[in-house]
Structures are given as C-alpha cells and as structure tokens.
Design a protein around this motif. Structure first.
Motif, PDB file in Angstrom:
ATOM      1  N   THR A 120     163.235  32.292  83.882  1.00 57.57           N
ATOM      2  CA  THR A 120     163.275  33.753  83.965  1.00 57.57           C
ATOM      3  C   THR A 120     164.636  34.275  84.396  1.00 57.57           C
ATOM      4  OG1 THR A 120     162.461  33.502  86.194  1.00 57.57           O
ATOM      5  CG2 THR A 120     160.833  34.010  84.504  1.00 57.57           C
ATOM      6  N   ALA A 121     165.555  33.392  84.751  1.00 57.88           N
ATOM      7  CA  ALA A 121     166.864  33.848  85.225  1.00 57.88           C
ATOM      8  C   ALA A 121     167.932  33.482  84.203  1.00 57.88           C
ATOM      9  CB  ALA A 121     167.193  33.195  86.569  1.00 57.88           C
ATOM     10  N   ALA A 122     169.070  34.186  84.283  1.00 54.01           N
ATOM     11  CA  ALA A 122     170.144  33.941  83.327  1.00 54.01           C
ATOM     12  C   ALA A 122     170.738  32.559  83.515  1.00 54.01           C
ATOM     13  CB  ALA A 122     171.224  35.003  83.476  1.00 54.01           C
ATOM     14  N   ASP A 123     170.524  31.989  84.704  1.00 44.19           N
ATOM     15  CA  ASP A 123     170.946  30.616  84.950  1.00 44.19           C
ATOM     16  C   ASP A 123     169.818  29.974  85.734  1.00 44.19           C
ATOM     17  OD1 ASP A 123     172.133  28.247  85.454  1.00 44.19           O
ATOM     18  OD2 ASP A 123     173.726  29.027  86.733  1.00 44.19           O
ATOM     19  N   PHE A 124     168.781  29.564  85.007  1.00 46.70           N
ATOM     20  CA  PHE A 124     167.528  29.198  85.666  1.00 46.70           C
ATOM     21  C   PHE A 124     167.674  28.003  86.593  1.00 46.70           C
ATOM     22  CE2 PHE A 124     163.366  26.972  85.608  1.00 46.70           C
ATOM     23  CZ  PHE A 124     162.702  27.883  86.404  1.00 46.70           C
ATOM     24  N   MET A 125     168.581  27.097  86.248  1.00 40.00           N
ATOM     25  CA  MET A 125     168.766  25.926  87.096  1.00 40.00           C
ATOM     26  C   MET A 125     169.170  26.337  88.507  1.00 40.00           C
ATOM     27  SD  MET A 125     170.852  22.738  85.732  1.00 40.00           S
ATOM     28  CE  MET A 125     171.108  21.474  86.943  1.00 40.00           C
ATOM     29  N   GLY A 126     169.929  27.425  88.595  1.00 40.46           N
ATOM     30  CA  GLY A 126     170.421  27.895  89.882  1.00 40.46           C
ATOM     31  C   GLY A 126     169.588  29.024  90.446  1.00 40.46           C
ATOM     32  N   ASP A 127     168.376  29.187  89.960  1.00 37.49           N
ATOM     33  CA  ASP A 127     167.479  30.200  90.487  1.00 37.49           C
ATOM     34  C   ASP A 127     166.657  29.578  91.621  1.00 37.49           C
ATOM     35  OD1 ASP A 127     166.340  32.890  90.143  1.00 37.49           O
ATOM     36  OD2 ASP A 127     164.483  31.791  89.716  1.00 37.49           O
ATOM     37  N   SER A 128     166.040  30.441  92.448  1.00 40.08           N
ATOM     38  CA  SER A 128     165.327  29.882  93.602  1.00 40.08           C
ATOM     39  C   SER A 128     163.953  29.322  93.238  1.00 40.08           C
ATOM     40  CB  SER A 128     165.169  30.946  94.686  1.00 40.08           C
ATOM     41  OG  SER A 128     164.186  31.873  94.292  1.00 40.08           O
ATOM     42  N   TRP A 129     163.468  29.632  92.064  1.00 34.91           N
ATOM     43  CA  TRP A 129     162.188  29.115  91.570  1.00 34.91           C
ATOM     44  C   TRP A 129     160.999  29.566  92.417  1.00 34.91           C
ATOM     45  CZ3 TRP A 129     162.228  23.697  88.834  1.00 34.91           C
ATOM     46  CH2 TRP A 129     163.316  23.635  87.951  1.00 34.91           C
ATOM     47  N   SER A 130     161.136  30.727  93.066  1.00 34.06           N
ATOM     48  CA  SER A 130     160.028  31.173  93.910  1.00 34.06           C
ATOM     49  C   SER A 130     158.831  31.617  93.079  1.00 34.06           C
ATOM     50  CB  SER A 130     160.495  32.318  94.815  1.00 34.06           C
ATOM     51  OG  SER A 130     160.939  33.407  94.015  1.00 34.06           O
ATOM     52  N   GLY A 131     159.085  32.016  91.838  1.00 37.65           N
ATOM     53  CA  GLY A 131     157.990  32.557  91.026  1.00 37.65           C
ATOM     54  C   GLY A 131     157.267  31.550  90.146  1.00 37.65           C
ATOM     55  N   VAL A 132     157.744  30.308  90.157  1.00 37.93           N
ATOM     56  CA  VAL A 132     157.125  29.309  89.273  1.00 37.93           C
ATOM     57  C   VAL A 132     155.756  28.919  89.816  1.00 37.93           C
ATOM     58  CG1 VAL A 132     157.390  27.022  88.256  1.00 37.93           C
ATOM     59  CG2 VAL A 132     159.398  28.442  88.668  1.00 37.93           C
ATOM     60  N   TRP A 133     154.763  28.818  88.940  1.00 39.37           N
ATOM     61  CA  TRP A 133     153.443  28.371  89.405  1.00 39.37           C
ATOM     62  C   TRP A 133     152.799  27.439  88.403  1.00 39.37           C
ATOM     63  CZ3 TRP A 133     148.969  30.317  86.763  1.00 39.37           C
ATOM     64  CH2 TRP A 133     149.213  31.392  85.884  1.00 39.37           C
TER      65      TRP A 133
ATOM     66  N   ALA B 256     156.403  28.136  70.075  1.00 42.56           N
ATOM     67  CA  ALA B 256     155.365  29.154  69.999  1.00 42.56           C
ATOM     68  C   ALA B 256     154.975  29.620  71.391  1.00 42.56           C
ATOM     69  CB  ALA B 256     154.150  28.608  69.254  1.00 42.56           C
ATOM     70  N   GLY B 257     154.800  28.688  72.317  1.00 38.14           N
ATOM     71  CA  GLY B 257     154.389  29.070  73.670  1.00 38.14           C
ATOM     72  C   GLY B 257     155.582  29.561  74.448  1.00 38.14           C
ATOM     73  N   SER B 258     155.589  30.831  74.809  1.00 32.58           N
ATOM     74  CA  SER B 258     156.717  31.348  75.562  1.00 32.58           C
ATOM     75  C   SER B 258     156.528  31.025  77.038  1.00 32.58           C
ATOM     76  CB  SER B 258     156.838  32.857  75.367  1.00 32.58           C
ATOM     77  OG  SER B 258     157.774  33.367  76.291  1.00 32.58           O
ATOM     78  N   ALA B 259     157.643  30.692  77.686  1.00 37.45           N
ATOM     79  CA  ALA B 259     157.543  30.201  79.053  1.00 37.45           C
ATOM     80  C   ALA B 259     157.225  31.307  80.046  1.00 37.45           C
ATOM     81  CB  ALA B 259     158.847  29.539  79.448  1.00 37.45           C
ATOM     82  N   GLY B 260     157.807  32.466  79.843  1.00 38.07           N
ATOM     83  CA  GLY B 260     157.683  33.536  80.825  1.00 38.07           C
ATOM     84  C   GLY B 260     156.331  34.224  80.780  1.00 38.07           C
ATOM     85  N   ALA B 261     155.592  33.956  79.751  1.00 40.66           N
ATOM     86  CA  ALA B 261     154.344  34.695  79.580  1.00 40.66           C
ATOM     87  C   ALA B 261     153.338  34.316  80.652  1.00 40.66           C
ATOM     88  CB  ALA B 261     153.762  34.416  78.202  1.00 40.66           C
ATOM     89  N   ALA B 262     153.190  35.182  81.628  1.00 43.64           N
ATOM     90  CA  ALA B 262     152.171  34.954  82.641  1.00 43.64           C
ATOM     91  C   ALA B 262     150.889  35.597  82.150  1.00 43.64           C
ATOM     92  CB  ALA B 262     152.603  35.556  83.971  1.00 43.64           C
ATOM     93  N   THR B 263     149.939  34.778  81.821  1.00 42.70           N
ATOM     94  CA  THR B 263     148.740  35.329  81.202  1.00 42.70           C
ATOM     95  C   THR B 263     147.786  35.865  82.252  1.00 42.70           C
ATOM     96  OG1 THR B 263     148.057  33.022  81.130  1.00 42.70           O
ATOM     97  CG2 THR B 263     148.736  34.018  79.061  1.00 42.70           C
ATOM     98  N   ALA B 264     147.572  35.103  83.310  1.00 46.37           N
ATOM     99  CA  ALA B 264     146.592  35.506  84.308  1.00 46.37           C
ATOM    100  C   ALA B 264     147.282  35.679  85.650  1.00 46.37           C
ATOM    101  CB  ALA B 264     145.503  34.445  84.384  1.00 46.37           C
ATOM    102  N   ALA B 265     146.468  35.922  86.678  1.00 50.38           N
ATOM    103  CA  ALA B 265     147.034  35.977  88.019  1.00 50.38           C
ATOM    104  C   ALA B 265     147.549  34.600  88.376  1.00 50.38           C
ATOM    105  CB  ALA B 265     145.957  36.416  89.003  1.00 50.38           C
ATOM    106  N   PRO B 266     148.758  34.529  88.980  1.00 50.37           N
ATOM    107  CA  PRO B 266     149.325  33.219  89.314  1.00 50.37           C
ATOM    108  C   PRO B 266     148.413  32.440  90.254  1.00 50.37           C
ATOM    109  CG  PRO B 266     150.961  34.951  89.547  1.00 50.37           C
ATOM    110  CD  PRO B 266     149.661  35.629  89.298  1.00 50.37           C
ATOM    111  N   LYS B 267     148.339  31.137  90.032  1.00 47.92           N
ATOM    112  CA  LYS B 267     147.573  30.288  90.939  1.00 47.92           C
ATOM    113  C   LYS B 267     148.500  29.745  92.016  1.00 47.92           C
ATOM    114  CE  LYS B 267     144.330  28.858  87.397  1.00 47.92           C
ATOM    115  NZ  LYS B 267     143.941  27.804  86.473  1.00 47.92           N
ATOM    116  N   LYS B 268     147.910  29.542  93.185  1.00 48.65           N
ATOM    117  CA  LYS B 268     148.719  29.037  94.287  1.00 48.65           C
ATOM    118  C   LYS B 268     148.516  27.529  94.435  1.00 48.65           C
ATOM    119  CE  LYS B 268     149.343  32.210  97.944  1.00 48.65           C
ATOM    120  NZ  LYS B 268     150.374  33.035  97.725  1.00 48.65           N
TER     121      LYS B 268
END
Lengths: 534, 322
Positions: free
Chosen positions: A518-531, A23-35
C-alpha cells in the motif's frame, strides 16, 4: 511439529498462470480485518549487517529498521503523503521555514513520550549530518515551539514536495533522543535492538536466521497492528524461498524473492499472488555509464551510437524474463509526477549506430573501430548476463570489448573511486523526488571521488547544473515539473549515463495476506496495516 | 601422549600469526575496502562525513599500523570490533559458530556411519551387484553439487512430502524447554546434515573399500581365519580396525574444510551458521570478521589434528614406538 501435508502437484503447462496471478489485487480489503497470527516475511536479498544502520545501509537494514522506527509522513502507493508521526506540515510564505505539528500521545517502546525535542534532535543531529546528506544542506535550525510543534528553518527556499519526500523517505526515520543523545549514532550498539515508536518491537534477532518482532500494544493507531508477531527471515538462495512459500513457511516476500520462472508456477494455483505495486518510490534501473575522461566517449555521438547498438527489449525479455522494460530518458516511468515521454529515444538500430560511429571518426580499420573496457558490476546476477550481451552487441559494431564482472567491492572501487572503466553497467534506485539521488549522476557537484552512486562519468555541463540548481529552490510545483522535464531532456540528449531498463520488482505473497503493497516503497513501510485472512 | 599435545599447542601460535598476516594481506590486496562497501551501502557522499567515518573505522591509519594493532589485540584474546555489525567480532561469531559446529559434527557422524558401512559392505561383497551399486552411489554423491542435492532434498522431503522443515535451525516463535528444543534442532538438522554428510560419505566409502581390500590380503587375516574366528569377527575386529587409519587421516583433514564446505549448504537451508557470515564478510572486505573466523577456524583445525594424532595412538600401537 510437522503437518503431514499431502499435496497433489499438477504441473500444468498451460500458461494461464500470469493472467490469474494479477487478478487478485493485494490492497483489496474485502471484509473487516482479522486480528492475530504470525506473519512470516522475507525479501529477495540477504540478512542485514545490523537491524538499523543510521546512515542507510542498503535495502536489508532498511527493511528491518522501518518496522521499528517511523517517519513523520508516509508516501502511499497513490503518491499521496499521509501523516504518520506528524499531523501536518505548513510552509511559511517564503518557503524558508516549515511548521510541523506532531501527533499527540505517541510513546517510544520504552514508554517515554515522543515530543518535539526528539524531532529537533533528529533534524540537527541525525538527518542533516548523517542520513539526509546533501538533501538537507539548506537546513539551518530546528526549534521546538511547544511539545508538539517544531519549526524547521532553511537558508534558501525549499520546495514542499521535496521536503516531504525527504521526511517520508529513507533518510527520515525518527530515533529517540533519550537513547542516542551524547553517543555516536552510527556505532551505538542499540542499533541491533532498535527502540522506536513503530508498530513492532524487536524481540530477538537470531543472527544468520531471522528476527522476531512482537506487536507493540501501545501503538498510537488504535487497533493496529493486526498481527501479533512479525518474523523476518532470510534465505541466501531464491530456490529455497520458493520452497519455503510452498511449504507454508513464508507468507510474503518483497523485491524479487524467487527465480522468475517460478513465479508463473507458484501463482498458477491461485494460492499465491505476484504484486508489482509498492516500488514506485524505490525505482530500480540498470544503467550504462560512459567514462568521459576518455577521448572517445567525450564525443556525444559515440555515446548515442553505442546506446542504439543495445537491444534493450532483449535485455528486458531474456535477462529479466519480462520483469523489466526499456527505459525512457533519465526518469523511471513509474515516476508519474516527473516522468515524460518527450525525450530523445534510442531505438535499437545497429546500422544507424555504425553510421554514426563512422561519422564521428571511428570507421572500421583492419577489422576494428576501437577497444573499450566494459565493467559490469557483479552485485546482481543479471548484470553478469547483461555484461555478456552488451559485449556481443558492441562486437557486432566491430568494437573490441574487454569485459570484466568484478564482485561488489571491486566494482565500487573501479567505477566510483578509480574511474577505471570505459563503459560501466551499474544500478541505482531512485525515489520520486529527483534531487539529489537522480540528479547527482548528472551535476558537476555530483563528482566526488570515492563516493558511490553518483557522477562517475566526469560529465559536467553548466546548463545541466543550472537546471538542477533552479529545481532545488523552485517552490511552484508546476514550474518544478517543467524543470524536471528540461533536466530529463538534456540528460537523454547528452547521455553521459542513462538507464537501459526499468526493473519491475515483484512482491510474492500468499493470497490470504491482506492489505499489503500500500506504500510507494512498501519494503520500507511499517506494515502496521497488514493482516492475515485465516 | 603429552609430548604430542604440547608440540601441537606450540605449533598453534605461529600458525595463527601466519593466518592473520597472510589473510590480512590478501584482503587488503583485493580491490575495494570495507570502507568503500560501508559508505556505498550507506550512500554516504558528504566528504566531511567520509572523513569522520574513516576515523571511526580506524582506516585513516597506515595498513601496517592496522595490522599490528590487530595482532596486539588478538594477543589480548580480543578479536576486535566489527563496525559493519556494530558488535564485537567474538560476540557475532559466537552467535553463529555453535550452529556450524553442530551441523559439522552431525554431518561427520552421518558421513562416517554411511561411508564406513558402505565401504565395508562393498569390500566384503566385492565385485557383486552390491559393490557396483555402492560405487555408483559414491560417484554420484561425490560428483553432484551439494547445493543441488540440498535443493532436491528440500523439494522432495519438505515441499512434496512435508516431512521436514524447509530450512532454519528451530521452529520460529516457540518457547520449548531444553529437551523439546534439542529435539527440534535435531529435526531441522536432518536434511542439511544429510546433504552435507553424503558428499563426504562418498569419499569415505571409496577409501574404506580400497583400504579394506588391501588389509584382506595381509597375512594376519589369513591367520585369524585359520584360528577359526567367525567371518564377522575377522572383518570387524581385525580388518576394519586396521583399515581405519586412512579414514582418520581424511577426517582430520576434512574437519578444516567442513567449516568452509558448509557455506553452500548453509545458504540452501538458511542454517544460521558461520558460512554466510564469512561469505558476507569477504564480500564486504570486513577484515576483522574474516580474520576472527579464520583465527577460530585455525584453532579448531589445530585441535582436531591433535585429536587425530591421539586417535592414531589408540588405533595403531606401532605409532607410539616411533
């Protein structure tokens, strides 16, 4: 030190788990990202041999290296190419050269500027000879027109999708010329403390335990990455990973990190989610290969009959606990660009399989049709079970089966070097682009003794070679898709080797980890956007 | 004393030569090679690249040449270079060996403490409920697979109760001082050392019990009691000291196996020791690394056996006379 957590473990046996978990989608950014915060990550395999293995090295070093080394482009989970170190790439009218515009103001972790010279060095000294292999055979030269423009020249027309796939794929990592020039890239000790342009810098690798990355404060994307610290830690045991999740010592882990039965239990409470997105450019399949150096398996009808004798629904449901599905043709169904349903299917039908074997000249004589040696590559736990199942399935057809499940090194040698098998169960992971990873299992030039994960069946069909050769130089995307369908159709009919099931790998993450997969091969993504939403 | 030490040291050289030659042969007899594994992992399929790598890894030479080169470099105290890790073998081992040694020593300490206590109690309270309970516990911990014990301990103490970390050797992302760090390592050590130690404790308890019961029947114990010594003093100073010899023998033997026995526990608790390195190296046929671990391991065993001999002398003066 330790928080004394008191948790109530309500072991609900209600099977409401799976429904809730998706039910909970991973990409759904609900609010402003926290640092800020520390992201604790892992994956369903072991520690890498080195943090960066220039020639590839498998999933584990790829996982760690891609947090440090970036590519010119990335492929999103919607299969769109996004600029990373490059801003755009334009083919010439004849598709024999491409002009790449690079991003300005990108710095290596040591402060030196990233320029066109780096890309030229990568193209000629790293991608072509080391990481790209046959896929960049046509690359003839690279030239820096100005500090932010590179022209790549090819000896033949190169399809745009193909080139972008290479640049955004496993082979396209960009390394620093000023660090590697004049050294042997493969054995340079710097590979254990790589220096790149990526969002994370290596702080320390404690062998046997974890590697700690710190935020790159001079990253080219303003405000990124969100987390201060990324720790990739390894466990050798799936049960230990699920314990780590529950104890709050692991936030996210890719590629089937925990035992399948545990997934339902963990995700039931809503504290964790299971995400299946983020694997389309690294689609894992379990294959069955027929050695056509043997008289019996030279006959196409025999291969087709044996495929019909395998209940692939059973494999998907029982061996993989439903985290796989029967394959259709040679192309993974997650490959939305090239996949087609329109190929020969092999529904489970023991009677028909028996009749086909009778017709092919292998009736039951004194209780048996023939003997075969079945080699199931022991690098995945599941292959042991699949091997045992397939042995039974073939025995139901009155075939004598000698099953061996060798360890990794022995499997590689038996299947891909010595061709010492009749039927083999193996695995591979292919990207969206079929050339060369997928096609080299079927083409004649895919036969290279001693080189793993390519044509080991000895299958050689001029028609197949011709289709793939056309695909290699066809620059019209629509025509290319047609050729891919022709390839798939022939592969499925001739069945020298065919995927049995497509695996559906899952990422397990705490529900407060945002913007992942968020990437087609997430393991090999840079993960800069994860928060982290805490 | 000195003679024993010198004799032991002289035995180390042929031992290590034997270890090298035997394991080199074994790993080359196993199908598949480091080269196969490396190139398949790296998806290298270009024949020219394959040849270049063969040359880089030095596998284009005959096997015997490779072996002699390796022995020659070990004679120079150089354990070679691991292309898989892209680092000198000794560096990689030294990064992971301390963790294994700490775990081993802690597990040994727990095993001795628990095992000896249990063995002594069982022999003193022979054929009572205590004796039966201890025997039952010993059978259980000896028979239960240590990975299962480890996982169960994790589930109970880390996940449900939250008392201990689920694995690793240190809390990640902290910069403690030396003292805090030592405490942190000890805190992480509790579960793995206990899980590993209990298995050995079971053996010690059984052996100690049998050995104590045997000594209890000897004449000098009756003499000690007749002299009017207290029961506790008889047990500790007379019976226990004489019953310890078989335990010391076991200990010397097990120091060697502990190096290997910790592979499973290291996997369960992601303890950054040599176990996972050795396992991965065997699976990838990375013979310089395997041989490096085994050479150091055989050194360790040789030294520990020499130590055991010296402990014998302390425990039993009669041995010196021979």
């Amino acid at each position: 030190m330790s928080r004394l957590t008191r948790r109530d473990f309500l072991m609900t046996t209600a099977a409401a788990g799976l429904a809730a978990s998706f039910a909970g989608s991973a990409g759904a950014a609900t609010a402003a990202p926290k640092k800020g915060g520390t992201l604790l990550a892992s994956w369903g395999g072991f520690e890498p041999q080195a943090l960066f293995v220039p020639a590839g090295g498998g999933s584990s070093p790829y996982f760690t290296a891609t947090k440090v080394h970036e590519r010119l482009f990335r492929l999103t989970s919607e299969l769109k190419f996004e600029p990373e170190l490059a801003l755009e790439i334009k083919p010439a009218a004849d598709f024999r050269s491409y002009t790449i515009k690079l991003r300005d103001n990108v710095k290596w972790h040591d402060g030196k500027p990233f320029t066109a010279d780096d890309v030229v060095y990568n193209a000629m000294e790293y991608w072509k000879p080391i990481s790209g292999g046959v896929s960049l055979n046509a690359l003839q030269g690279a030239e820096a027109v100005d500090p932010l423009t590179v022209v790549l020249k090819f000896s033949a027309p190169v399809p745009e999708f193909f080139l972008k796939s290479v640049l955004a794929g496993k082979a396209g990592l960009v390394i620093a010329k000023h660090i590697y020039a004049g050294s042997n890239i493969i054995t340079n000790p710097i590979n254990n403390t790589p220096v790149g342009t990526g969002p994370y810098k290596v702080k320390e690798w404690v062998r046997g335990s974890h590697v700690e990355f710190l935020r790159n404060d001079n990253y080219w994307a303003p405000g990124l990455p969100y987390v201060d610290r990324l720790v990739i830690r390894w466990w050798r045991d799936p049960a230990s990973r699920s314990a780590a999740f529950e104890a709050g010592q692991l936030d996210i882990a890719t590629f089937n990190p925990i035992p399948p039965p545990e997934i339902t239990r963990l995700t039931a409470g809503g504290k964790f989610i299971a995400e299946t997105k983020g694997y389309s450019n690294s689609a894992w399949v379990t294959t069955v290969e027929f050695n056509q150096r043997r008289e019996i398996f030279k006959k196409r009808e025999v291969r087709q009959a044996l495929m019909q004798a395998i209940d692939r629904d059973f494999i998907a449901d029982t061996v993989f606990f439903g985290r796989a599905h029967p394959s259709v043709g040679a192309i993974a169904s997650s490959n939305t660009i090239f996949f087609t349903k329109d190929v020969q299917a092999y529904p489970f039908d023991v009677k028909k399989a028996g009749a086909m074997l009778d017709a092919a000249g292998y009736p039951i004589k004194s209780g048996s049709r023939f003997k075969l040696s079945l080699v199931s590559a022991g690098w995945f736990e599941e292959n042991i079970k699949i091997g045992q199942y397939v042995k039974q399935a073939f025995e139901d057809l009155s075939i004598d089966v000698e099953l061996t499940v060798p360890d990794r090194a022995t499997s590689l040698k038996r299947i891909y070097t010595d061709y010492d098998y009749d039927v083999a169960i193996s695995n591979n992971s292919g990207g969206i682009e079929l050339i060369p990873t997928t096609t080299q299992y079927y083409t004649t030039d895919g036969i290279v003794k001693g080189a793993a994960f390519r044509n080991a069946t000895g299958y050689s069909n001029p028609k197949m070679d011709d289709i793939v050769a056309k695909m290699t130089v066809e620059t019209d995307e629509a025509k290319r898709i047609e050729l891919a369908h022709a390839f798939d159709s022939l592969a499925a009919t001739d069945i020298p080797i065919l995927p049995m099931v497509d695996l559906e790998p899952v990422t397990i993450a705490r529900s407060d980890v945002r913007n992942h997969s968020t990437a087609a091969d997430f393991m090999g993504d840079s993960w800069s956007g994860v928060w982290l939403d805490r | 004393m000195r003679r024993i030490v010198l004799r032991r040291l002289a035995q180390i050289i042929p031992l290590i030569l034997g270890v090298i030659v035997l394991n080199f042969a074994l790993i080359h007899l196993a199908p598949g090679s480091l080269f196969d594994v490396m190139t398949s992992e790296q998806q290298v399929t270009d024949p020219a690249m394959l040849d270049q790598l063969r040359h880089t890894y030095g596998v284009d030479q005959p096997v015997t040449v490779q072996l002699f080169k390796y022995i020659w470099s070990v004679m120079h105290l150089d354990l070679g270079y691991s292309y898989r890790q892209n680092a000198p073998v000794l560096d990689v081992i030294m990064q992971q060996l301390p963790a294994t040694v700490i775990l081993m020593l802690a597990a040994m300490a727990i095993a001795l403490l628990v095992g000896l206590t249990a063995g002594v109690v069982a022999s003193v309270k022979v054929n009572t409920i205590w004796d039966n309970l201890i025997s039952l516990g010993a059978v259980f911990f000896f028979a239960a697979p240590s990975f299962w014990i480890g996982i169960m301990m994790t589930v109970l103490f880390s996940v449900k109760l939250g008392w201990f970390p689920v694995g690793g050797m240190r809390k990640i992302g902290t910069d403690y001082g030396a003292l805090r760090d030592a405490l942190d390592v000890m805190y992480h050590l509790v579960l793995p050392a206990t899980a590993l130690g209990l298995f050995y404790a079971a053996t010690y308890a059984r052996v100690m019990r049998a050995s104590m019961l045997e000594v209890f029947r000897l004449d000098f114990v009756r003499t000690a009691r007749a002299k009017g010594l207290s029961g506790g003093r008889v047990i500790l100073a007379h019976v226990m000291r004489n019953a310890l010899l078989p335990i010391v023998t076991l200990l010397g033997l097990q120091l060697g196996t502990m190096l290997g026995g910790s592979v499973v526990i290291e996997a369960v608790f992601s303890w950054p020791g040599i176990g996972s390195l050795l396992f991965d190296s065997v699976m990838s046929r990375n013979y310089p690394m395997v041989l490096g671990v085994l050479v150091l391991g055989s050194l360790l065993v040789a030294v520990s056996n020499a130590t055991v001999d010296l402990v014998y002398l302390r425990l039993d003066p009669r041995i010196r006379a021979r």
